[in-house]
Design an enzyme around this catalytic site. Structure first.
Site, mmCIF file in Angstrom:
data_model
loop_
_atom_site.group_PDB
_atom_site.id
_atom_site.type_symbol
_atom_site.label_atom_id
_atom_site.label_comp_id
_atom_site.label_asym_id
_atom_site.label_seq_id
_atom_site.Cartn_x
_atom_site.Cartn_y
_atom_site.Cartn_z
ATOM 1 N N GLU A 96 0.814 -1.230 0.000
ATOM 2 C CA GLU A 96 0.000 0.000 0.000
ATOM 3 C C GLU A 96 0.839 1.269 0.000
ATOM 4 O OE1 GLU A 96 -3.222 0.573 -0.257
ATOM 5 O OE2 GLU A 96 -3.975 -1.491 -0.114
ATOM 6 N N ASP A 97 1.580 1.507 -1.034
ATOM 7 C CA ASP A 97 2.345 2.746 -1.192
ATOM 8 C C ASP A 97 3.540 2.845 -0.259
ATOM 9 O OD1 ASP A 97 0.826 3.544 -3.243
ATOM 10 O OD2 ASP A 97 -0.265 5.107 -2.165
ATOM 11 N N ALA A 98 3.833 1.821 0.511
ATOM 12 C CA ALA A 98 5.075 1.846 1.282
ATOM 13 C C ALA A 98 6.191 1.452 0.318
ATOM 14 C CB ALA A 98 5.016 0.879 2.438
ATOM 15 N N ILE A 228 5.834 6.040 0.814
ATOM 16 C CA ILE A 228 6.453 6.384 2.086
ATOM 17 C C ILE A 228 7.547 5.358 2.362
ATOM 18 C CG2 ILE A 228 6.042 6.720 4.565
ATOM 19 C CD1 ILE A 228 4.475 8.697 2.916
ATOM 20 N N ARG A 259 -3.787 1.996 -10.911
ATOM 21 C CA ARG A 259 -3.473 3.404 -11.194
ATOM 22 C C ARG A 259 -3.196 3.670 -12.664
ATOM 23 N NH1 ARG A 259 -2.134 4.537 -5.447
ATOM 24 N NH2 ARG A 259 -1.097 2.652 -4.825
#
Ligand SMILES: [Zn+2]
Length: 474
Positions: A96-98, A228, A259
Site C-alpha cells: 500500500e504505497d510503502a 512512504i 493506477r
C-alpha cells in the site's frame, strides 16, 4: 508555441514525462506533488533569510524528460534523483504505497537534503546592543565577543544563543536557544546600515537542519506514484541482478494495475536505455503513435544494449541467493523527495497540558497536545467491543475527575462540604458533606466522571434544567 500540441498544458503538467500515457487523475496528482518537492529553490540559498527553505543536497537530472524541462532550464534547479527501481513485491514492507529504500544508497547520499530556518532577533530598547559579558567565564564557549553565536556550532536546547547589553538596567542579558531538533548554526547576519552611529539592533540567525531520508518520509515518481519509506533495507539483503545491480528503491507491482501509470513503466525502460547508451530521452507527449510505440522504441534500444526487450531481468534473492522464478521489471526512475517529513509531524503524549475550562487535553503538536479521539474512533472501538480501551481513552487518559453526588436526589451540583469547628477544640475541624438541594447529609458518594460531564450539567443548570442521576450500590 501556439501550434505546439502541448501548449494547452500548464508549466507543471508539461514537466510530466509522457502524460498522454497516464490515467488523467495521476497527472493531476503529479501537478500537486511537483510543487512539494525538495529541490533547488535558488542558487543563493547560502545568503537567504527565508523563514524555511528546503534544499536537496544531491539532485540529478532526469534521463527521460519533456522538452519543457530544457525550455525552462530545469537542470539548473534540479528537483529529484535518479533511482534504480525494481518492480517487485519483496518483503511485505512495500504494501500500500510503502516503499523500501536501499540503506547503502541512502548512506551514499541518495535524496539527502536539509532545511534552512532563519529567525530575526530585535533588541527592544533603543540603547541596547549585542555584546558578550567580558567578565563571564563560561559564555565564551558559546558566544563570540559580539554576543552572537559561532558559525558551524551544533545547537543544543537551553544553550546561550545571543547576549546583549541593556543600557537602561546596565546589565548583560543572555537569551537561550529554543529548538528540539538537531541543527547547526549556518550564518549570522547583523542587519542595519553601516553609516548610522547607533549600533545594529537586529540580527538574523540561520540554522541548517539536516534532513536525510528516514523511515516515514515521502517520495514520489513523476507519475503521481507516491510512496512512504517503510524501511532502509541493507543492500546485501536486497535482490540483485545477474550483473550484480541492486535496486535503490523497491516498488510494489500492485501500484500499477489500478493506477494505470503507463508513463512510469515507459520511464523505467527509457531511463534504463538512456543510462545504457549515454543518452537523455525525450518524454514530450504525443510524439509516439499506435504504429510507432514507445515500448517498442525503448525495447529495441535495450535489446541493442544486451538487455531484455521488455525491460525485465533475472534476479536473485537477497536472502538465500536463489534465482527467482519470475522475471523482474527493472530500470531507472526519476524520484522526487517531497517535503512532508515525519520529524515535522510525529506526535506523542502520555499526559500533558489541558484546557483550563474543560480540563480536556489540548490539541496541537507544538503544545504537546493529544491526538483527537473523535466520534468515528469511538464508534470503531464500540463496534469492536473494546470497552475498556474506550474507557481508558475517553476517561482515564482524558479529563477524569472525582465528583460528589447526592445519592438521594441524584444531583451533582448539590453536595457541599462544610467545615465546622467546635469552641472547645479550636484547632480541630470537622468536615461534613451535605446536599444543599435535599438536605441529606449521609447520602453523599464519590464517583469518577469526565470533568466535561460536570461542566455540561452546570451549563444545563444555567438554563434551568436539572439533571438527575440514578444511583445504585455496586
Ligand atoms: Zn440531594
Amino acid at each position: 508555441m501556439e501550434l505546439s500540441k502541448t501548449s494547452f498544458l500548464s508549466s507543471l503538467a508539461q514537466l510530466i514525462p509522457m502524460p498522454d500515457c497516464n490515467q488523467s487523475p495521476r497527472n493531476m496528482y503529479q501537478c500537486q506533488m511537483g510543487k512539494q518537492t525538495m529541490g533547488t529553490p535558488c542558487h543563493n540559498w547560502d545568503l537567504q533569510s527565508e523563514t524555511k527553505l528546503y534544499r536537496l543536497q544531491t539532485p540529478g537530472t532526469p534521463l527521460f524528460r519533456p522538452v519543457h524541462h530544457d525550455n525552462v532550464s530545469l537542470d539548473d534547479f534540479a528537483m529529484g534523483t535518479n533511482a534504480i527501481v525494481a518492480v517487485i513485491s519483496y518483503t511485505g514492507y512495500d504494501m500500500e504505497d510503502a516503499m523500501i529504500i536501499n540503506k547503502a544508497s541512502e548512506e551514499r547520499g541518495m535524496a539527502h537534503g536539509s532545511i534552512y530556518k532563519s529567525e530575526f532577533i530585535e533588541l527592544e530598547h533603543a540603547s541596547s546592543y549585542f555584546a558578550r559579558d567580558p567578565n563571564s567565564k563560561t559564555l565564551n564557549k558559546y558566544l563570540d565577543e559580539d554576543g552572537l553565536p559561532f558559525i558551524g556550532r551544533q545547537m543544543i536546547e537551553g544553550e546561550p544563543l545571543y547576549s546583549y547589553y541593556n543600557s537602561d538596567k546596565s546589565e548583560y542579558v543572555v537569551s537561550k536557544f529554543k529548538g528540539k531538533e538537531v541543527c547547526f548554526l549556518h550564518s549570522v547576519k547583523l542587519c542595519g546600515t553601516l553609516s548610522s552611529k547607533s549600533p545594529n539592533k537586529v540580527a538574523c540567525i540561520t540554522y541548517r537542519v539536516p534532513r536525510n531520508p528516514s523511515v516515514g518520509d515521502k517520495f514520489a515518481s513523476r507519475a503521481g506514484q507516491k510512496g512512504i519509506c517503510s524501511q532502509k533495507w541493507p543492500a546485501e539483503d536486497l535482490p540483485f541482478t545477474e550483473t550484480g545491480l541492486v535496486p535503490d528503491i523497491v516498488f510494489n507491482p500492485h501500484g500499477f494495475p489500478s493506477r494505470m501509470t503507463i508513463a512510469m513503466m515507459i520511464e523505467i525502460m527509457a531511463g534504463k536505455s538512456a543510462a545504457l547508451h549515454g543518452l537523455v530521452h525525450d518524454a514530450t507527449p504525443f510524439r509516439f503513435t499506435e504504429e510507432d510505440t514507445a515500448i517498442d522504441y525503448f525495447g529495441r534500444l535495450l535489446e541493442q544494449g544486451g538487455y531484455n526487450y521488455y525491460g525485465t531481468e533475472t534476479m536473485y534473492s537477497g536472502i538465500d541467493g536463489r534465482e527467482m522464478t519470475a522475471q523482474i521489471f527493472f530500470g531507472i526512475v526519476h524520484y522526487q523527495r517531497l517535503r512532508h517529513m515525519v520529524s515535522d509531524k510525529w506526535q506523542v503524549r502520555s499526559t500533558g497540558p489541558i484546557n483550563t475550562l474543560t480540563r480536556q487535553p489540548l490539541k496541537g503538536r507544538k503544545r504537546g497536545g493529544g491526538v483527537r479521539f473523535g466520534e468515528m474512533e469511538r464508534d470503531a472501538l464500540i463496534s469492536h467491543g473494546a470497552s475498556f480501551l474506550l474507557q481508558d481513552r475517553m476517561l482515564h487518559c482524558s479529563d477524569e475527575t472525582t465528583a460528589f453526588i447526592c445519592t438521594s436526589c441524584g444531583t451533582l451540583l448539590g453536595p457541599v462540604t462544610l467545615v465546622t469547628r467546635k469552641a472547645d477544640k479550636p484547632h480541630h475541624s470537622e468536615v461534613t458533606e451535605t446536599c444543599r438541594l435535599c438536605g441529606h447529609g449521609n447520602k453523599i458518594a464519590e464517583i469518577q466522571i469526565p470533568y466535561i460531564f460536570k461542566f455540561f450539567v452546570t451549563q444545563l443548570a444555567s438554563c434551568n434544567i436539572n439533571v438527575r442521576i440514578e444511583c445504585k450500590d455496586v
